[in-house]
Design a protein around this motif. Structure first.
Motif, PDB file in Angstrom:
ATOM      1  N   GLN A  85      81.197  32.748  67.224  1.00 43.56           N
ATOM      2  CA  GLN A  85      80.450  32.678  68.575  1.00 43.56           C
ATOM      3  C   GLN A  85      80.129  31.188  68.854  1.00 43.56           C
ATOM      4  O   GLN A  85      79.081  30.806  69.460  1.00 43.56           O
ATOM      5  CB  GLN A  85      79.135  33.536  68.862  1.00 43.56           C
ATOM      6  N   PHE A  86      81.046  30.389  68.574  1.00 44.70           N
ATOM      7  CA  PHE A  86      80.881  28.893  68.787  1.00 44.70           C
ATOM      8  C   PHE A  86      82.228  28.350  69.480  1.00 44.70           C
ATOM      9  O   PHE A  86      83.283  28.085  68.910  1.00 44.70           O
ATOM     10  CB  PHE A  86      80.756  28.184  67.449  1.00 44.70           C
ATOM     11  N   PRO A  87      81.982  28.553  70.771  1.00 41.08           N
ATOM     12  CA  PRO A  87      83.335  28.179  71.676  1.00 41.08           C
ATOM     13  C   PRO A  87      83.555  26.752  71.716  1.00 41.08           C
ATOM     14  O   PRO A  87      82.802  26.066  71.517  1.00 41.08           O
ATOM     15  CB  PRO A  87      82.696  28.598  73.233  1.00 41.08           C
ATOM     16  N   ASN A  88      84.951  26.470  71.862  1.00 44.80           N
ATOM     17  CA  ASN A  88      85.301  25.018  72.288  1.00 44.80           C
ATOM     18  C   ASN A  88      85.314  24.278  70.762  1.00 44.80           C
ATOM     19  O   ASN A  88      85.169  22.959  70.792  1.00 44.80           O
ATOM     20  CB  ASN A  88      84.689  24.495  73.358  1.00 44.80           C
ATOM     21  N   CYS A  89      85.221  24.929  69.649  1.00 41.25           N
ATOM     22  CA  CYS A  89      84.961  23.987  68.271  1.00 41.25           C
ATOM     23  C   CYS A  89      86.309  24.137  67.521  1.00 41.25           C
ATOM     24  O   CYS A  89      87.213  24.952  67.579  1.00 41.25           O
ATOM     25  CB  CYS A  89      84.095  24.882  67.538  1.00 41.25           C
TER      26      CYS A  89
END
Length: 118
Positions: A85-89
């Protein structure tokens, strides 16, 4: 592995790997490693980069593959978003204490989250 001489026996590849893994796992100082292994600090300072370089050279193709196109980058970012749940990583690093000095105006935004006090 280097060859034994009339003056001394060479440090085995097993000992070099053990020393390097101990250093990487514990972060012990070269002085502490010297006491535990009876290998001099200058020798330790040469062994650790040598072994790390050999490990990197051998394993980089298997474990450090960088994306070669946009679709692979997007796939990695999507996987992080779904799994953590850690977008754009595009990657993560954990388990290593990195010392740095933030600028004065940004200092309050940086916190030492290490479990060790240094």
């Amino acid at each position: 592995m280097k060859q034994d001489t009339g003056m001394r026996a060479a440090i085995s590849a097993t000992e070099k790997l053990s020393l390097t893994l101990r250093f990487l796992a514990t972060g012990e100082s070269f002085q502490s490693l010297n006491f535990g292994t009876k290998i001099s600090r200058p020798t330790i300072s040469g062994i650790i980069p040598e072994v790390c370089g050999a490990i990197y050279k051998r394993l980089k193709a298997l474990y450090l593959k960088f994306p070669s196109n946009t679709a692979e980058w997007v796939s990695i970012a999507n996987e992080f978003a779904i799994r953590w749940q850690f977008p754009n990583c595009l990657g993560a690093l954990d388990g290593k204490y990195i010392t740095f000095r933030p600028s004065r105006e940004d200092g309050a935004f940086y916190h030492n989250r290490s479990i060790y006090s240094r």
